[in-house]
Design a protein around this motif. Structure first.
Motif, PDB file in Angstrom:
ATOM      1  N   LEU A  47       5.431   5.647  -0.012  1.00  0.00           N
ATOM      2  CA  LEU A  47       4.826   6.978   0.074  1.00  0.00           C
ATOM      3  C   LEU A  47       5.753   8.078  -0.422  1.00  0.00           C
ATOM      4  CD1 LEU A  47       2.795   6.738   3.388  1.00  0.00           C
ATOM      5  CD2 LEU A  47       1.955   6.660   1.042  1.00  0.00           C
ATOM      6  N   SER A  48       6.679   7.736  -1.314  1.00  0.00           N
ATOM      7  CA  SER A  48       7.504   8.775  -1.931  1.00  0.00           C
ATOM      8  C   SER A  48       6.616   9.609  -2.843  1.00  0.00           C
ATOM      9  CB  SER A  48       8.641   8.149  -2.741  1.00  0.00           C
ATOM     10  OG  SER A  48       8.135   7.526  -3.910  1.00  0.00           O
ATOM     11  N   PHE A  49       7.050  10.823  -3.135  1.00  0.00           N
ATOM     12  CA  PHE A  49       6.291  11.708  -4.011  1.00  0.00           C
ATOM     13  C   PHE A  49       6.001  11.033  -5.349  1.00  0.00           C
ATOM     14  CE2 PHE A  49       6.478  14.899  -7.452  1.00  0.00           C
ATOM     15  CZ  PHE A  49       5.298  15.581  -7.167  1.00  0.00           C
ATOM     16  N   VAL A  50       7.010  10.418  -5.944  1.00  0.00           N
ATOM     17  CA  VAL A  50       6.844   9.775  -7.252  1.00  0.00           C
ATOM     18  C   VAL A  50       5.806   8.656  -7.179  1.00  0.00           C
ATOM     19  CG1 VAL A  50       8.032   8.391  -9.009  1.00  0.00           C
ATOM     20  CG2 VAL A  50       9.152  10.408  -8.046  1.00  0.00           C
ATOM     21  N   ASN A  51       5.897   7.804  -6.176  1.00  0.00           N
ATOM     22  CA  ASN A  51       4.943   6.704  -6.055  1.00  0.00           C
ATOM     23  C   ASN A  51       3.532   7.181  -5.748  1.00  0.00           C
ATOM     24  OD1 ASN A  51       6.764   4.688  -6.704  1.00  0.00           O
ATOM     25  ND2 ASN A  51       7.389   4.396  -4.588  1.00  0.00           N
ATOM     26  N   VAL A  52       3.405   8.192  -4.926  1.00  0.00           N
ATOM     27  CA  VAL A  52       2.084   8.748  -4.631  1.00  0.00           C
ATOM     28  C   VAL A  52       1.457   9.301  -5.910  1.00  0.00           C
ATOM     29  CG1 VAL A  52       0.885  10.617  -3.428  1.00  0.00           C
ATOM     30  CG2 VAL A  52       2.515   9.186  -2.183  1.00  0.00           C
ATOM     31  N   CYS A  53       2.243  10.067  -6.671  1.00  0.00           N
ATOM     32  CA  CYS A  53       1.722  10.619  -7.926  1.00  0.00           C
ATOM     33  C   CYS A  53       1.281   9.516  -8.876  1.00  0.00           C
ATOM     34  CB  CYS A  53       2.780  11.489  -8.613  1.00  0.00           C
ATOM     35  SG  CYS A  53       3.017  13.085  -7.837  1.00  0.00           S
ATOM     36  N   ARG A  54       2.131   8.540  -9.054  1.00  0.00           N
ATOM     37  CA  ARG A  54       1.807   7.460 -10.005  1.00  0.00           C
ATOM     38  C   ARG A  54       0.577   6.671  -9.565  1.00  0.00           C
ATOM     39  NH1 ARG A  54       8.009   5.962 -11.207  1.00  0.00           N
ATOM     40  NH2 ARG A  54       8.360   7.649 -12.691  1.00  0.00           N
ATOM     41  N   THR A  55       0.443   6.428  -8.276  1.00  0.00           N
ATOM     42  CA  THR A  55      -0.726   5.706  -7.772  1.00  0.00           C
ATOM     43  C   THR A  55      -2.009   6.476  -8.084  1.00  0.00           C
ATOM     44  OG1 THR A  55       0.544   4.645  -6.017  1.00  0.00           O
ATOM     45  CG2 THR A  55      -1.844   4.787  -5.695  1.00  0.00           C
ATOM     46  N   LEU A  56      -1.925   7.809  -8.010  1.00  0.00           N
ATOM     47  CA  LEU A  56      -3.101   8.645  -8.261  1.00  0.00           C
ATOM     48  C   LEU A  56      -3.253   9.022  -9.736  1.00  0.00           C
ATOM     49  CD1 LEU A  56      -2.836  10.974  -5.144  1.00  0.00           C
ATOM     50  CD2 LEU A  56      -4.388   9.032  -5.491  1.00  0.00           C
ATOM     51  N   GLY A  57      -2.379   8.495 -10.595  1.00  0.00           N
ATOM     52  CA  GLY A  57      -2.480   8.768 -12.026  1.00  0.00           C
ATOM     53  C   GLY A  57      -1.951  10.134 -12.429  1.00  0.00           C
ATOM     54  N   LEU A  58      -1.021  10.675 -11.646  1.00  0.00           N
ATOM     55  CA  LEU A  58      -0.451  11.987 -11.923  1.00  0.00           C
ATOM     56  C   LEU A  58       0.983  11.850 -12.405  1.00  0.00           C
ATOM     57  CD1 LEU A  58      -1.685  13.689  -8.646  1.00  0.00           C
ATOM     58  CD2 LEU A  58      -2.595  14.092 -10.943  1.00  0.00           C
ATOM     59  N   ASP A  59       1.422  12.765 -13.242  1.00  0.00           N
ATOM     60  CA  ASP A  59       2.803  12.811 -13.686  1.00  0.00           C
ATOM     61  C   ASP A  59       3.581  13.657 -12.674  1.00  0.00           C
ATOM     62  OD1 ASP A  59       5.246  13.740 -14.854  1.00  0.00           O
ATOM     63  OD2 ASP A  59       4.422  13.371 -16.854  1.00  0.00           O
TER      64      ASP A  59
END
Length: 135
Positions: A73-85
């Protein structure tokens, strides 16, 4: 000024998140909720609408700033899971807060103002020592 000129920038973090399609999987909906809550907390605090406890704000700032890929649930992993940069979303949050009158947030370690940007990730052993130390 008419209403069309007062539109929020679609590149703001809050606008980007609000325009995302509703995720199908419950765990992805939770991740989106985490992002939305973090953005809302920083907006409320930075603009003075609803000041939050300094520790909550500094923890939230660190979450957005770290490039940690180990924690699910790190910011980077959350973004990538949701397709966000992550970099684009950070930039949108920084623009949004600046346009709201909060050019930067307080550094949680020092009483100085710093921009919201990625910070180098500490080694795992250093993070464990820091997490174990009392505040």
């Amino acid at each position: 000024m008419d209403r069309s000129e007062a539109k929020p920038d679609p590149n703001y973090a809050s606008e980007t998140l609000m325009r995302l399609p509703q995720p199908r999987r419950p765990e992805d909906r939770l991740m989106l909720a985490i992002l939305l809550d973090g953005v809302a907390l920083l907006r409320e605090h930075a603009t003075g609408v609803c000041p939050h406890a300094p520790r909550l704000v500094s923890t939230t700032v660190r979450w957005f700033a770290l490039d940690d890929e180990e924690w699910p649930l790190s910011f980077v992993n959350v973004c990538r899971t949701l397709g966000l940069d992550p970099q684009v979303l950070r930039g949108g949050l920084q623009r949004e807060l600046a346009d709201l009158g909060a050019v930067a947030l307080l550094d949680p370690q020092r009483p100085s103002v710093v921009p919201l940007r990625a910070v180098p990730q500490a080694a795992p052993a250093a993070r464990r020592r820091h997490a174990a130390s009392p505040d």
